[in-house]
Design a protein around this motif. Structure first.
Motif, mmCIF file in Angstrom:
data_model
loop_
_atom_site.group_PDB
_atom_site.id
_atom_site.type_symbol
_atom_site.label_atom_id
_atom_site.label_comp_id
_atom_site.label_asym_id
_atom_site.label_seq_id
_atom_site.Cartn_x
_atom_site.Cartn_y
_atom_site.Cartn_z
ATOM 1 N N TYR A 141 -4.739 1.943 -1.352
ATOM 2 C CA TYR A 141 -5.819 0.999 -1.577
ATOM 3 C C TYR A 141 -7.061 1.696 -2.149
ATOM 4 O O TYR A 141 -7.480 2.725 -1.619
ATOM 5 N N LEU A 142 -7.615 1.189 -3.216
ATOM 6 C CA LEU A 142 -8.876 1.655 -3.802
ATOM 7 C C LEU A 142 -8.874 3.089 -4.311
ATOM 8 O O LEU A 142 -9.922 3.725 -4.398
ATOM 9 N N SER A 143 -7.670 3.611 -4.620
ATOM 10 C CA SER A 143 -7.653 5.001 -5.076
ATOM 11 C C SER A 143 -8.066 5.114 -6.549
ATOM 12 O O SER A 143 -8.294 6.213 -7.033
ATOM 13 N N LYS A 201 -6.497 2.924 -9.228
ATOM 14 C CA LYS A 201 -5.384 2.593 -10.121
ATOM 15 C C LYS A 201 -5.824 1.684 -11.272
ATOM 16 O O LYS A 201 -5.492 1.930 -12.427
ATOM 17 N N THR A 202 -6.560 0.636 -10.917
ATOM 18 C CA THR A 202 -6.988 -0.296 -11.952
ATOM 19 C C THR A 202 -7.959 0.385 -12.912
ATOM 20 O O THR A 202 -7.935 0.159 -14.125
ATOM 21 N N VAL A 245 -14.163 -2.452 -12.110
ATOM 22 C CA VAL A 245 -13.690 -3.311 -11.021
ATOM 23 C C VAL A 245 -14.873 -4.064 -10.416
ATOM 24 O O VAL A 245 -14.781 -5.239 -10.076
ATOM 25 N N ASP A 294 -7.350 -6.260 -13.068
ATOM 26 C CA ASP A 294 -7.750 -7.235 -12.045
ATOM 27 C C ASP A 294 -8.250 -8.528 -12.682
ATOM 28 O O ASP A 294 -9.217 -9.133 -12.229
ATOM 29 N N SER A 331 -6.987 -5.281 -6.288
ATOM 30 C CA SER A 331 -5.813 -5.880 -6.915
ATOM 31 C C SER A 331 -5.000 -6.588 -5.846
ATOM 32 O O SER A 331 -4.779 -6.040 -4.768
ATOM 33 N N CYS A 344 -0.391 -1.707 -9.960
ATOM 34 C CA CYS A 344 0.071 -2.319 -8.710
ATOM 35 C C CYS A 344 -1.052 -2.340 -7.684
ATOM 36 O O CYS A 344 -1.897 -1.450 -7.664
ATOM 37 N N PRO A 345 -1.057 -3.342 -6.807
ATOM 38 C CA PRO A 345 -2.074 -3.346 -5.756
ATOM 39 C C PRO A 345 -1.781 -2.246 -4.730
ATOM 40 O O PRO A 345 -0.631 -1.913 -4.501
ATOM 41 N N GLY A 346 -2.834 -1.700 -4.138
ATOM 42 C CA GLY A 346 -2.638 -0.610 -3.181
ATOM 43 C C GLY A 346 -2.578 -1.073 -1.742
ATOM 44 O O GLY A 346 -1.989 -0.397 -0.888
ATOM 45 N N ARG A 353 -16.087 13.489 -7.378
ATOM 46 C CA ARG A 353 -16.886 13.306 -6.169
ATOM 47 C C ARG A 353 -17.155 14.633 -5.472
ATOM 48 O O ARG A 353 -16.440 15.614 -5.665
ATOM 49 N N ALA A 373 -10.550 12.236 -13.161
ATOM 50 C CA ALA A 373 -11.490 11.222 -12.705
ATOM 51 C C ALA A 373 -11.380 10.059 -13.683
ATOM 52 O O ALA A 373 -11.890 10.130 -14.801
ATOM 53 N N ALA A 374 -10.683 9.020 -13.245
ATOM 54 C CA ALA A 374 -10.372 7.914 -14.158
ATOM 55 C C ALA A 374 -11.638 7.265 -14.697
ATOM 56 O O ALA A 374 -11.692 6.863 -15.855
ATOM 57 N N GLU A 375 -12.659 7.210 -13.864
ATOM 58 C CA GLU A 375 -13.874 6.533 -14.271
ATOM 59 C C GLU A 375 -14.508 7.214 -15.486
ATOM 60 O O GLU A 375 -15.153 6.574 -16.307
#
Ligand code: GTP
Ligand code: MG
Length: 681
Positions: free
Chosen positions: A18-20, A22-23, A42, A50, A61, A81-83, A138, A257-259
């Motif tokens: 959850y919230l790692s 992915k989206t 997001v 999303d 998600s 996929c949702p986490g 982070r 870092a996807a962001e």
């Protein structure tokens, strides 16, 4: 529209806790490959992944979404996929159709531990997967701790593919462990090669040696080279990575870092070079790959406009528009970009596309031209429902519409279930947790215009008696107009052992109650038992008709039924009625480090522990079996998850009825409350 044929394709699921991120990673992958020109977030609710209303509303998600893009002449279809564990079914169904998965996780030990069930699923099905350690921007990142935690939860050896370069706490680049080339990240642009940072030489060397050793475990030639201190050629390392990832023997690890789009291009490069091609996935999944069209449904959507879309993986053959699959002519073939659909006129083997109007076909189903001939592809098991809410339409005459709408919800999501309870008459919606059900209710409201109110389901209590009573008299005499009503019976009422149910017999001698009226007596008794003096169905009693009398003109079956009811009304309250509650047999699965907490949780909820033991098929996990009153089940999953980092789960089945402890029974009968912790204690 006719598209340029791509030289290859890859279908990749993006999975992880959850919230790692992915989206966010999907957004970055689409941006980097030019499929979108501006990245959404997001938080702003404008990402491709999303784009469903229910996901956007919650900034998380809640269903899988697919998006296709191109990179280096290859078509990539990603499935975000949702986490959340409550939507795990979505993830499992989608994973059945991909060539590889990217497991996105945060560099935090506790979050890494929650990967265990996902890794187990991936390894049980031998789905090639790589780990992307996200959010490396982070503060307080500890790479070694993270790798350590990952190793502890993966049954397959991990091979770090990169070594991150940090400056202070900031991630600035990475060293590729195959080529030993260092790179510096740039936000929004590809990373630049930089000179090797000498201060990392020793650490990099260790990491690389570990990677090579892990690969050499499956390649004797490489092993020999390592033993003889020969530097293996890069092609050999890459070949091993591809082979061993493809067979789910090793799990390569990447950082980024996807962001900031950091690490996203190297990830794409690795997928291109090392992830298995769709053809080899098909060879592994099907015993023999042929040419006749064969596909499997990975997800079903009912779009906001009401149309049905089935996301399928084409396993063999080619789908053309208008093709008839399982006896149904498809409405069209589409490539998806989140909620957007792009029409295409055909889809070849190895593609993931959406087909419209496959009525009657459910998620997980195999579709083929000759569905009789086709062997059904294995599908992910449906998760058992663990959380329930009773639902009622806010508008009274919506009840009729409800069942067809729920049927559609279930087609979309096989981890939902529903029932109309025989005793309580409630409509109960079952699922994986609170958010899961709220999302289902949102869909009922939004897509089907069916606003529902909810309440906690009633516990289906029963009652029984503790003491036998004999010769209980019931006489029904009624004069109405000309013709009267007369019935007269004596009943013996006895408790039966638990689980026996109901037994009726008669010992009439000399025809004091004529044969033809006896079924009326039984009927009267049975009717009474549906609603005993405590308000619940009465079970485990034997009733014997021992005596009675009749009137030659006024008696009737109906009158004897009434007489029997009267006798029961007198008799049962004298027989010490007592409340029974349903007891479930539960099997809780938890990481062993939380087993003692789970035992406490069960005991605190009046559970009776039957035993616990390590799981043979899952190292470091225990199974705890127990009896648990159903009244205590309502929030059990919620508390179980909060004790076990979200990964504990349980299986349950009805087992037996048991007397409710006296004090609790009093409370239930006076308050009408469930008596369980679930009642908002
Ligand atoms: N600092 C930092 N935050 C990130 C990064 N990637 C994602 N996030 C944040 O993490 C949060 C969750 O991101 P999502 O992309 O929704 O995560 P997800 O894994 O798709 O979440 P679910 O699908 O709901 O499980 C958001 O607030 C993102 O902005 C990253 O690289 N660095
Ligand atoms: Mg997401």
């Amino acid at each position: 529209m006719n598209e340029k044929v791509k030289s290859g394709s890859r279908n990749v699921a993006i999975v992880g806790p959850y919230l790692s991120g992915k989206t966010t990673l999907l957004e970055s992958l689409l941006f980097v490959t030019g499929a979108i020109s501006r990245k959404g977030t997001v938080k702003d609710g404008n990402t491709v992944g999303d784009s469903a209303n229910e996901s956007r509303d919650r900034h998380m998600s809640v269903e899988v979404s697919a998006a296709s893009t191109e990179y280096s002449d290859t078509r990539f279809t990603f499935i975000d996929c949702p986490g959340s564990v409550e939507f795990a079914q979505e993830t499992y169904n989608a994973l059945m159709g991909v060539d590889a998965a990217i497991v996105v996780c945060e560099p935090i030990r506790d979050r890494v531990l929650t990967l265990a069930p996902l890794f187990k699923f991936l390894d049980d099905w031998e789905i090639p997967h790589i780990v992307f350690v996200n959010k490396m921007d982070r503060a307080n990142i500890n790479v070694l701790d993270t790798l350590h935690a990952l190793k502890a939860v993966s049954s397959r050896p991990l091979v770090a593919h990169q070594y991150p370069i940090l400056q202070g706490e900031e991630l600035i680049g990475f060293i590729d462990l195959v080529s030993e080339q260092a790179y510096q990240y740039h936000a929004g642009a590809p990373a630049d090669p930089i000179p090797f940072p000498e201060n990392l030489k020793a650490e990099e060397h260790i990491a690389r040696a570990e990677m090579l050793e892990a690969l050499a475990n499956f390649d004797d030639h490489l092993l020999e080279e390592l033993l003889e201190d020969i530097e293996p050629p890069q092609e050999e390392i890459l070949k091993d990575l591809k082979l061993e990832l493809g067979a789910d023997l090793v799990v390569p690890v990447f950082f980024g870092a996807a962001e900031l789009d950091y690490g996203v291009r190297p990830l794409l490069e690795a997928l291109l070079r090392e992830a298995p091609e769709p053809e080899s996935t098909a060879e592994r999944r099907l015993s023999k790959v042929g040419n006749t069209p064969l596909a499997q449904v990975l997800k079903t959507y009912y779009t906001p406009q009401g149309g049905k879309l089935s996301l399928v993986r084409v396993w063999q053959g080619k789908l053309t528009d208008g093709i008839v699959l399982n006896g149904i002519r498809i409405g069209g073939i589409y490539r998806l970009m989140g909620q957007q659909q792009q029409y295409i006129n055909e889809a070849g083997a190895g593609e993931i596309v959406a087909l419209s109007r496959l009525e009657g076909v459910k998620t997980g189903d195999t579709v083929a031209i000759d569905s009789q001939q086709a062997i059904a592809l294995p599908k992910a098991e449906n998760l058992e429902p663990v959380y329930a809410l009773a639902i009622t339409p806010e508008k009274r005459n919506d009840e009729v519409k409800l069942s067809s709408a729920i049927t559609k919800l279930l087609e979309e999501d096989p981890s939902l279930a529903w029932e109309q309870h025989g005793d309580t008459h409630e409509v109960i919606l079952w699922g994986q947790g609170e958010i899961h059900l709220q999302v289902a209710l949102d869909r009922l409201r939004r897509k089907y215009n069916l606003p529902m109110s909810t309440h906690l389901p009633q516990v289906p209590y029963k009652e029984t008696i503790r003491k036998p009573v004999a010769a209980i008299h019931g006489r029904y005499k009624h004069q109405s107009g000309g013709h009267g009503q007369f019935g007269d019976v004596f009943l013996d009422i006895q408790p039966l052992p638990r689980g026996t149910g109901f037994n009726f017999s008669e010992k009439i001698v000399g025809g004091v109650v004529p044969r033809q009226y006896i079924p009326g007596v039984e009927m009267g008794v049975r009717e009474f038992l549906t609603h005993g003096p405590l308000g619940f169905p009465v079970v485990d009693v034997a009733v014997t008709l021992t005596n009675g009398s009749y009137h030659s003109v006024d008696s009737s079956e109906q009158a004897f039924k009434q007489a029997a009811r009267l006798a029961m009304q007198t008799g049962i309250p004298q027989a010490q009625p007592t409340l029974l509650e349903p007891i479930l047999r539960v099997l809780v699965t938890t990481p062993s480090e939380f087993t003692s907490k789970v035992l406490q949780l069960l005991s605190g909820r009046r559970g009776q522990i039957l035993g616990y033991e390590g799981r043979d098929d899952w190292q470091g996990w225990d199974n705890v079996s127990a009896f648990l009153p159903q009244a205590e089940m309502q929030n059990f999953i919620v508390e179980l998850r909060s004790l076990t980092l979200g990964v504990g789960s349980f299986h349950w089945e009805q087992d037996h009825l048991q007397e409710v402890p006296e004090k609790l029974a009093e409370r239930i009968l006076t308050n009408g409350s469930n008596g369980g912790n679930g009642n908002g204690k």
